[in-house]
Design an enzyme around this catalytic site. Sequence first.
Site, PDB file in Angstrom:
ATOM      1  N   ARG A  92      61.825  64.263  31.393  1.00 15.19           N
ATOM      2  CA  ARG A  92      62.217  64.600  32.332  1.00 15.19           C
ATOM      3  C   ARG A  92      60.549  64.722  33.121  1.00 15.19           C
ATOM      4  O   ARG A  92      59.491  66.078  32.618  1.00 15.19           O
ATOM      5  CB  ARG A  92      62.506  65.512  33.268  1.00 15.19           C
ATOM      6  CG  ARG A  92      62.879  66.923  33.864  1.00 15.19           C
ATOM      7  CD  ARG A  92      63.543  66.094  34.980  1.00 15.19           C
ATOM      8  NE  ARG A  92      63.601  66.441  36.482  1.00 15.19           N
ATOM      9  CZ  ARG A  92      63.637  67.372  36.880  1.00 15.19           C
ATOM     10  NH1 ARG A  92      64.388  67.857  36.639  1.00 15.19           N
ATOM     11  NH2 ARG A  92      64.049  67.712  38.215  1.00 15.19           N
ATOM     12  N   ARG A 101      65.575  60.908  37.793  1.00 17.36           N
ATOM     13  CA  ARG A 101      64.957  62.099  36.244  1.00 17.36           C
ATOM     14  C   ARG A 101      65.914  61.368  35.353  1.00 17.36           C
ATOM     15  O   ARG A 101      66.560  61.323  36.058  1.00 17.36           O
ATOM     16  CB  ARG A 101      65.186  62.990  36.739  1.00 17.36           C
ATOM     17  CG  ARG A 101      66.184  63.591  36.596  1.00 17.36           C
ATOM     18  CD  ARG A 101      66.712  64.388  37.806  1.00 17.36           C
ATOM     19  NE  ARG A 101      65.985  64.630  39.215  1.00 17.36           N
ATOM     20  CZ  ARG A 101      66.257  65.209  39.629  1.00 17.36           C
ATOM     21  NH1 ARG A 101      67.168  66.785  39.766  1.00 17.36           N
ATOM     22  NH2 ARG A 101      66.424  65.622  40.959  1.00 17.36           N
ATOM     23  N   ASP A 104      68.483  66.057  33.737  1.00 14.71           N
ATOM     24  CA  ASP A 104      68.413  67.458  34.901  1.00 14.71           C
ATOM     25  C   ASP A 104      68.464  68.189  34.298  1.00 14.71           C
ATOM     26  O   ASP A 104      70.735  68.017  34.393  1.00 14.71           O
ATOM     27  CB  ASP A 104      68.783  67.370  36.432  1.00 14.71           C
ATOM     28  CG  ASP A 104      68.313  68.148  37.239  1.00 14.71           C
ATOM     29  OD1 ASP A 104      67.512  69.043  36.784  1.00 14.71           O
ATOM     30  OD2 ASP A 104      69.471  68.336  38.876  1.00 14.71           O
ATOM     31  N   ASP A 106      70.864  71.834  35.307  1.00 15.29           N
ATOM     32  CA  ASP A 106      70.517  72.883  35.740  1.00 15.29           C
ATOM     33  C   ASP A 106      71.663  74.071  35.993  1.00 15.29           C
ATOM     34  O   ASP A 106      72.727  74.574  35.536  1.00 15.29           O
ATOM     35  CB  ASP A 106      71.284  72.504  37.903  1.00 15.29           C
ATOM     36  CG  ASP A 106      69.727  71.643  38.034  1.00 15.29           C
ATOM     37  OD1 ASP A 106      68.969  72.198  38.193  1.00 15.29           O
ATOM     38  OD2 ASP A 106      70.568  70.799  39.518  1.00 15.29           O
TER      39      ASP A 106
END
Length: 191
Positions: A92, A101, A104, A106
């Site tokens: 990343r 990307r 990811d 989160d």
Amino acid sequence: MKSVQKDRTALVALGGNLGPGTGGTADVLRLALADLAAAAGRLVAVSRFFSTPAFPPGSGPDYVNAATALSTSLDPEALLAALHAIEARHGRERTARWAARTLDLDLLAMGDAVLPDATTQDRWSALDPALQREVAPDRLILPHPRLQDRGFVLVPLMDVAPLWRHPRTGKTVAEMTAALPEADKAGIRPL
């Protein structure tokens, strides 16, 4: 790393769209899940993998998205640092906001924690859509301020935590998902 006294459940969204096709991106997500368990705690539940249109529209190839519930003793900041380290290990690069990307991760929520405080969380959650692409918080905001707006997050989250209740709105994942416009869910399909 700081830790808290007891385990708590964290909700984490996973996604990527720069792997070698859908299968390759799914492989990256599987490796990231293993890394997450090794670095941060026990995976309590993992969603199915979903193919989702790129967000924002036209920003790249379709994504593979998933969600997990993780039992962890890490505090939110330490968990976020672990997520960023896993992203970096899988290639990343943070070159532009909302860019394509490889991976990811989160941090969506940690139990019913509201960070750094209710006023800040509410301000970021209500941020004008035109500004969302331009500005980013300078600290961790929990729950994730865009959580309630994104089908590619909520649909996988339905597999692992449909009854989790947003501490500011009082809505469950199931209620937030049902409230999304059908167009926001139309392109999301299980792999």
